[in-house]
Design an enzyme around this catalytic site. Sequence first.
Site, PDB file in Angstrom:
ATOM      1  N   GLY A  14       0.536  -1.202  -0.040  1.00 27.87           N
ATOM      2  CA  GLY A  14       0.057  -0.062  -0.111  1.00 27.87           C
ATOM      3  C   GLY A  14       0.740   1.376  -0.050  1.00 27.87           C
ATOM      4  N   THR A  16       2.057   3.222  -2.450  1.00 25.55           N
ATOM      5  CA  THR A  16       1.596   4.226  -3.305  1.00 25.55           C
ATOM      6  C   THR A  16       0.390   4.805  -2.781  1.00 25.55           C
ATOM      7  OG1 THR A  16       2.409   3.038  -5.154  1.00 25.55           O
ATOM      8  CG2 THR A  16       0.734   4.547  -5.865  1.00 25.55           C
ATOM      9  N   LYS A  37       9.477   8.542  -7.880  1.00 27.68           N
ATOM     10  CA  LYS A  37       9.765   7.249  -7.739  1.00 27.68           C
ATOM     11  C   LYS A  37      11.126   7.088  -8.476  1.00 27.68           C
ATOM     12  CE  LYS A  37       7.714   3.081  -7.389  1.00 27.68           C
ATOM     13  NZ  LYS A  37       7.354   2.585  -6.198  1.00 27.68           N
ATOM     14  N   GLU A 109       8.976   7.538  -3.105  1.00 27.61           N
ATOM     15  CA  GLU A 109       8.430   6.458  -2.872  1.00 27.61           C
ATOM     16  C   GLU A 109       9.395   5.197  -3.276  1.00 27.61           C
ATOM     17  OE1 GLU A 109       4.912   3.488  -4.183  1.00 27.61           O
ATOM     18  OE2 GLU A 109       4.693   5.468  -4.535  1.00 27.61           O
ATOM     19  N   GLY A 170      -1.197  -0.252   5.314  1.00 29.51           N
ATOM     20  CA  GLY A 170      -1.394   0.309   4.202  1.00 29.51           C
ATOM     21  C   GLY A 170      -3.013  -0.011   3.512  1.00 29.51           C
TER      22      GLY A 170
END
Length: 238
Positions: A14, A16, A37, A109, A170
């Site tokens: 989770g 993202t 990213k 991330e 998440g």
Amino acid sequence: MAIIVVTGTGTEVGKTIVTAAVASLARAQARSVAVVKPAQTGVGPDDAGDVAEVVRLAGEVTGVELGRYPEPLAPATAARRGGVEPVRVHRVAEVAEKLASEHDLVLVEGAGGLLVRLDDTGATLADAARLLGAPVLLVAPAGLGTLNATALTGEALRARELELLGVVIGSWPAAPGLAARCNLVDLPEAAGAPLLGAVAEGAGGLAAAEFRARAGGWLAPRLGGWWDAAAFTAANPA
């Protein structure tokens, strides 16, 4: 916090969706946001990746993807098999710092967990966090098996003298089992850091407007929301 590094206890936990929730709350406060990213794996050249999903859910966000590899593997492995140059942590830090000079918040991330290799030198997201001097937000699953991975990640961060901002679950199930309910108490102890949220199961499937309206109820004030760990734990007793 100008930069937050978002990692997980593993893949498909989770990250993202949590990144999108943090971004949407910052945007609701009229803060400018960028999402980086470093390495996107498992998607084709024309497919929407994680950055596109964050932008879809959170709205006006600057999205930057540094490397993309079609095979669903660790970034270093995917780059080697694809015969392309991997993403280097110095490049990640350089891009994130530049974005931080232009935005109020930058979210970096990672792919998979904290110590997944980004390149052939063995560099990881932890090395990027150290270069940036940025705190790390850990995303963990709700149920059985999450405590060990959470504890190991917390230990790895402390060994590198990196700050663990907290843990976000998440995907919190609509009907949580015993293990998930017990983990509301046990996760902060395993991590050595506070529980900062629990994102509702299926949140990524919501329409963008509903996602943004509900995001504050999933994340604690430190992340811009109003979710309360004590109240949430009391409402889900073991």
